[in-house]
Scaffold this motif. Structure first.
Motif, PDB file in Angstrom:
ATOM      1  N   PRO A 115      84.164  51.904   9.498  1.00  0.00           N
ATOM      2  CA  PRO A 115      85.029  52.863   8.781  1.00  0.00           C
ATOM      3  C   PRO A 115      85.455  54.025   9.671  1.00  0.00           C
ATOM      4  O   PRO A 115      86.617  54.454   9.616  1.00  0.00           O
ATOM      5  CB  PRO A 115      84.137  53.343   7.620  1.00  0.00           C
ATOM      6  N   GLU A 116      84.526  54.513  10.500  1.00  0.00           N
ATOM      7  CA  GLU A 116      84.856  55.643  11.365  1.00  0.00           C
ATOM      8  C   GLU A 116      85.866  55.221  12.431  1.00  0.00           C
ATOM      9  O   GLU A 116      86.800  55.966  12.757  1.00  0.00           O
ATOM     10  CB  GLU A 116      83.583  56.189  12.018  1.00  0.00           C
ATOM     11  N   VAL A 117      85.696  54.020  12.980  1.00  0.00           N
ATOM     12  CA  VAL A 117      86.636  53.543  13.992  1.00  0.00           C
ATOM     13  C   VAL A 117      88.018  53.315  13.360  1.00  0.00           C
ATOM     14  O   VAL A 117      89.047  53.601  13.968  1.00  0.00           O
ATOM     15  CB  VAL A 117      86.103  52.260  14.663  1.00  0.00           C
ATOM     16  N   GLU A 118      88.033  52.823  12.148  1.00  0.00           N
ATOM     17  CA  GLU A 118      89.310  52.606  11.466  1.00  0.00           C
ATOM     18  C   GLU A 118      90.017  53.938  11.190  1.00  0.00           C
ATOM     19  O   GLU A 118      91.249  54.027  11.275  1.00  0.00           O
ATOM     20  CB  GLU A 118      89.089  51.830  10.162  1.00  0.00           C
ATOM     21  N   VAL A 119      89.251  54.962  10.849  1.00  0.00           N
ATOM     22  CA  VAL A 119      89.850  56.289  10.670  1.00  0.00           C
ATOM     23  C   VAL A 119      90.542  56.723  11.960  1.00  0.00           C
ATOM     24  O   VAL A 119      91.670  57.253  11.940  1.00  0.00           O
ATOM     25  CB  VAL A 119      88.767  57.316  10.251  1.00  0.00           C
ATOM     26  N   VAL A 120      89.898  56.485  13.073  1.00  0.00           N
ATOM     27  CA  VAL A 120      90.487  56.847  14.364  1.00  0.00           C
ATOM     28  C   VAL A 120      91.736  56.003  14.633  1.00  0.00           C
ATOM     29  O   VAL A 120      92.770  56.510  15.077  1.00  0.00           O
ATOM     30  CB  VAL A 120      89.451  56.668  15.493  1.00  0.00           C
ATOM     31  N   ARG A 121      91.623  54.692  14.351  1.00  0.00           N
ATOM     32  CA  ARG A 121      92.790  53.818  14.580  1.00  0.00           C
ATOM     33  C   ARG A 121      94.001  54.314  13.793  1.00  0.00           C
ATOM     34  O   ARG A 121      95.121  54.354  14.314  1.00  0.00           O
ATOM     35  CB  ARG A 121      92.462  52.379  14.177  1.00  0.00           C
ATOM     36  N   ARG A 174      92.367  46.959  15.902  1.00  0.00           N
ATOM     37  CA  ARG A 174      90.911  47.100  15.832  1.00  0.00           C
ATOM     38  C   ARG A 174      90.268  45.800  15.364  1.00  0.00           C
ATOM     39  O   ARG A 174      90.842  45.066  14.554  1.00  0.00           O
ATOM     40  CB  ARG A 174      90.543  48.223  14.850  1.00  0.00           C
ATOM     41  N   ARG A 175      89.102  45.510  15.881  1.00  0.00           N
ATOM     42  CA  ARG A 175      88.235  44.469  15.313  1.00  0.00           C
ATOM     43  C   ARG A 175      86.821  45.013  15.363  1.00  0.00           C
ATOM     44  O   ARG A 175      86.328  45.371  16.439  1.00  0.00           O
ATOM     45  CB  ARG A 175      88.349  43.155  16.097  1.00  0.00           C
ATOM     46  N   GLY A 176      86.167  45.074  14.222  1.00  0.00           N
ATOM     47  CA  GLY A 176      84.821  45.651  14.189  1.00  0.00           C
ATOM     48  C   GLY A 176      84.863  47.072  14.723  1.00  0.00           C
ATOM     49  O   GLY A 176      85.664  47.899  14.277  1.00  0.00           O
ATOM     50  N   LYS A 177      84.011  47.377  15.703  1.00  0.00           N
ATOM     51  CA  LYS A 177      83.960  48.724  16.261  1.00  0.00           C
ATOM     52  C   LYS A 177      84.804  48.859  17.513  1.00  0.00           C
ATOM     53  O   LYS A 177      84.788  49.907  18.152  1.00  0.00           O
ATOM     54  CB  LYS A 177      82.503  49.089  16.570  1.00  0.00           C
ATOM     55  N   TYR A 178      85.496  47.788  17.871  1.00  0.00           N
ATOM     56  CA  TYR A 178      86.369  47.833  19.054  1.00  0.00           C
ATOM     57  C   TYR A 178      87.777  48.236  18.635  1.00  0.00           C
ATOM     58  O   TYR A 178      88.325  47.737  17.652  1.00  0.00           O
ATOM     59  CB  TYR A 178      86.422  46.477  19.748  1.00  0.00           C
TER      60      TYR A 178
END
Length: 297
Positions: free
Chosen positions: A5-11, A58-62
């Motif tokens: 969720p945090e990585v998606e917020v950044v994306r 994005r995929r997962g945390k990448y």
DNA sequence: ATGTGAACCTGTTCGC
DNA sequence: TGCGAACAGGTTCACA
């Protein structure tokens, strides 16, 4: 901001503030930030110059930016935030952060994109893109360093039944499998504990000893809790985990197990317990999530 | 092959 | 107050 969720917020922040712009130049501070870039930091910086940002994926945390270099095929600038990485959109005049490792300037003279990372587990690499065979949603393909990462539960290509079969076939603790990014990606320590609490299963149970429906339910809860967290802007305990504008998410108020040691379980009232697992912490309700007999890692 | 644990970093908080 | 120990959201790699 480490988990899905945090990585998606950044994306999403990158999609709003960076996609479509043309990079003018990149500056890297120290070699460590580019250690996953095979040709080294100077090569990375040189190759970023004058590329256009086509997409943020994005995929997962990448996380990766699809870049169109002036005279080459599209490439991926792969970003992993590690434990403490941040991507920040900031004016050039903003003072440099203590752990600033990379700065991208743009031809439009708008805000910079900065990579800041206190513990330096994260980093950047420019790599080729491979066609995505697993399904739609990644129209530009998948970067090479992400090929070994399984689809995450929020992707269309996520094959729930196949993941359940793989889980069932392992003689490993359930939580360890949830954290295995090659089986299902995006789940980290927080959302593993939250999913297990919701599913009322102890993370030390072996996947081989659980039924396929039970494993499927755990996956469903993992997807649900990550969707819920995304709706709150992610989980932030401190200023280390922020979006590209420096703002915190507030899902920490909704956590039921992670970091709740000693607090009453909202379901049954028993005190949430913490135990060591895989050199880190697990949090669970001892009544709702009875522990298996033998300790397994 | 498969499963397990430690290493990689820096900063903050906890306990004596 | 001081200081070492423990801990922090992740991934990879060596070894059994």
């Amino acid at each position: 901001m480490p988990e899905l969720p945090e990585v998606e917020v950044v994306r999403r922040g990158l999609e709003t503030h960076v996609v479509g712009r043309h990079i003018r130049a990149a500056r890297l501070t120290g070699a460590r930030v580019a250690r996953r870039h095979v040709a080294g930091p100077a090569d990375l910086a040189a190759r970023l110059a004058d590329a256009q940002v086509l997409a943020a994926d994005r995929r997962g945390k990448y996380l990766w930016l699809v870049l169109q270099p002036p005279a080459d095929d599209p490439q991926a600038l792969v970003v992993h935030l590690g434990m403490s990485g941040q991507l920040l959109v900031e004016d050039a005049g903003a003072p440099p952060e203590k752990h600033l490792h990379a700065t991208l300037d743009f031809h439009d003279d708008g805000p910079q994109l900065r990579f800041v990372d206190q513990r330096t587990f994260g980093g950047l690499a420019l790599t080729p893109l491979q066609p995505d065979r697993s399904g739609d949603g990644h129209g530009h393909g998948i970067p090479e360093p992400v090929l070994h990462i399984a689809p995450d539960p929020l992707e269309e290509s996520f094959d729930r039944a196949a993941v359940v079969r793989r889980m069932k076939g392992k003689d490993v603790a359930l939580k360890r499998v949830l954290l295995d990014q090659g089986v299902v990606s995006g789940i980290g320590n927080i959302y593993a504990d939250e999913a297990l609490w919701r599913a009322q299963v102890h993370g030390r149970r072996l996947t081989s000893g659980l039924t396929k429906p039970a494993l499927g339910r755990v996956l469903d809860h993992a997807a649900d809790v990550m969707r819920d967290a995304l709706g709150q802007g992610g989980t932030s305990f401190d200023a280390l985990y922020v979006n590209v504008n420096g703002a915190s998410g507030y899902f920490d108020r909704s956590l039921e197990a992670y970091g709740q040691t000693g607090r009453p379980c909202r379901r049954c009232g028993a005190a949430i317990r913490r135990e060591e697992f895989m050199n880190r912490s697990s949090h669970f309700c001892p009544r709702c999530q009875p522990a298996p007999r033998a300790r397994r890692g």
